[in-house]
Design a protein around this motif. Structure first.
Motif, PDB file in Angstrom:
ATOM      1  N   ASN A  51      59.753  83.594  47.781  1.00 40.54           N
ATOM      2  CA  ASN A  51      60.409  84.663  48.543  1.00 40.54           C
ATOM      3  C   ASN A  51      59.547  85.125  49.723  1.00 40.54           C
ATOM      4  OD1 ASN A  51      62.763  84.694  47.050  1.00 40.54           O
ATOM      5  ND2 ASN A  51      62.004  86.221  45.611  1.00 40.54           N
ATOM      6  N   VAL A  54      59.635  82.391  52.457  1.00 44.02           N
ATOM      7  CA  VAL A  54      60.914  82.363  53.161  1.00 44.02           C
ATOM      8  C   VAL A  54      61.041  83.598  54.054  1.00 44.02           C
ATOM      9  CG1 VAL A  54      63.415  82.539  52.837  1.00 44.02           C
ATOM     10  CG2 VAL A  54      62.084  80.931  51.461  1.00 44.02           C
ATOM     11  N   GLU A  55      60.672  84.748  53.520  1.00 46.43           N
ATOM     12  CA  GLU A  55      60.801  85.997  54.271  1.00 46.43           C
ATOM     13  C   GLU A  55      59.935  85.987  55.527  1.00 46.43           C
ATOM     14  OE1 GLU A  55      59.226  90.499  53.559  1.00 46.43           O
ATOM     15  OE2 GLU A  55      60.217  89.535  51.872  1.00 46.43           O
ATOM     16  N   ARG A  72      61.674  75.545  45.624  1.00 46.96           N
ATOM     17  CA  ARG A  72      63.090  75.921  45.447  1.00 46.96           C
ATOM     18  C   ARG A  72      63.732  75.068  44.353  1.00 46.96           C
ATOM     19  NH1 ARG A  72      68.435  75.300  47.462  1.00 46.96           N
ATOM     20  NH2 ARG A  72      69.317  77.305  48.051  1.00 46.96           N
ATOM     21  N   THR A  85      72.180  81.936  44.629  1.00 51.49           N
ATOM     22  CA  THR A  85      71.542  83.254  44.787  1.00 51.49           C
ATOM     23  C   THR A  85      70.177  83.186  45.460  1.00 51.49           C
ATOM     24  OG1 THR A  85      70.554  83.126  42.584  1.00 51.49           O
ATOM     25  CG2 THR A  85      72.702  84.226  42.773  1.00 51.49           C
ATOM     26  N   GLN A  87      67.468  82.211  48.326  1.00 46.80           N
ATOM     27  CA  GLN A  87      67.526  82.058  49.776  1.00 46.80           C
ATOM     28  C   GLN A  87      67.264  80.611  50.164  1.00 46.80           C
ATOM     29  OE1 GLN A  87      65.238  84.960  52.040  1.00 46.80           O
ATOM     30  NE2 GLN A  87      65.003  86.184  50.181  1.00 46.80           N
ATOM     31  N   PRO A  90      64.039  78.224  55.351  1.00 41.55           N
ATOM     32  CA  PRO A  90      64.234  78.413  56.793  1.00 41.55           C
ATOM     33  C   PRO A  90      63.615  77.254  57.580  1.00 41.55           C
ATOM     34  CG  PRO A  90      62.455  79.797  56.016  1.00 41.55           C
ATOM     35  CD  PRO A  90      63.036  79.116  54.808  1.00 41.55           C
TER      36      PRO A  90
END
Length: 196
Positions: A51, A54-55, A72, A85, A87, A90
């Protein structure tokens, strides 16, 4: 094999320029650090790392993106999160030069912001130091005046009371002497008047 590409190779990947190669090398170090300091068997820890990655869009090269993609897959296969669910990974925008120019302008803006903040903090520090110096001078002057004063906190515990008592006794003694002198003068005048 092309000799130019061989010097910009990491693992199975060859990079076309030094900047991309250096970015990939930094990401490889970051991945090694994460793997060394995170229990990759604990899916909750992996989810936190995923997370954050990705963030913050921490990984931009194929090495980093492959690492995020593998995290992932592990998370989905473990059942801790569902495919719909979690993300998505990117992907950096195409047109590296435009992205780099945008990054450079953002970096320049941030540098200017930090420079201004530093200058403001420095000016505040100078003013604060001047105020402290002024207050120290005032306190020093007050201490000097108090120390040189006849009755002060510094002399209270020494001979303060004895000095005050001596002063009072001296004043009363002087008044007594003045009264006796006046009384003697009056007696002499009275005698002189009786003798006339």
């Amino acid at each position: 094999m092309d000799k130019n590409n061989s010097k910009y190779t990491i693992g199975d990947y060859s990079f076309s320029n030094k900047a991309d190669y250096e970015r990939a090398a930094k990401e490889k170090e970051t991945i090694s650090y994460i793997v060394a300091n995170t229990n990759m068997a604990d899916m909750k820890s992996v989810l936190k790392v995923y997370n954050k990655s990705v963030e913050k869009k921490s990984f931009q090269t194929v090495l980093g993106l492959e690492f995020v993609k593998n995290m992932r897959k592990s998370l989905i296969n473990s059942g801790i999160v569902a495919d719909d669910t979690i993300q998505p990974v990117p992907v950096p925008a195409a047109g590296g030069s435009r992205v780099k120019q945008a990054d450079n302008s953002i970096a320049a803006g941030m540098a200017e912001k930090y420079k201004l903040a530093y200058e403001n903090e420095r000016a505040g520090r100078i003013i604060r130091n001047m105020v402290i110096a002024f207050l120290i001078l005032i306190i020093g002057a007050m201490m000097f005046i108090t120390y040189n004063s006849k009755y002060s906190v510094f002399t209270y515990f020494t001979d303060y009371k004895a000095g005050m008592e001596d002063e009072l006794v001296d004043k009363y003694q002087e008044w007594s002497n003045q009264l006796k002198e006046k009384e003697r003068e009056l007696n002499e005048r009275e005698k002189a008047l009786k003798n006339q």
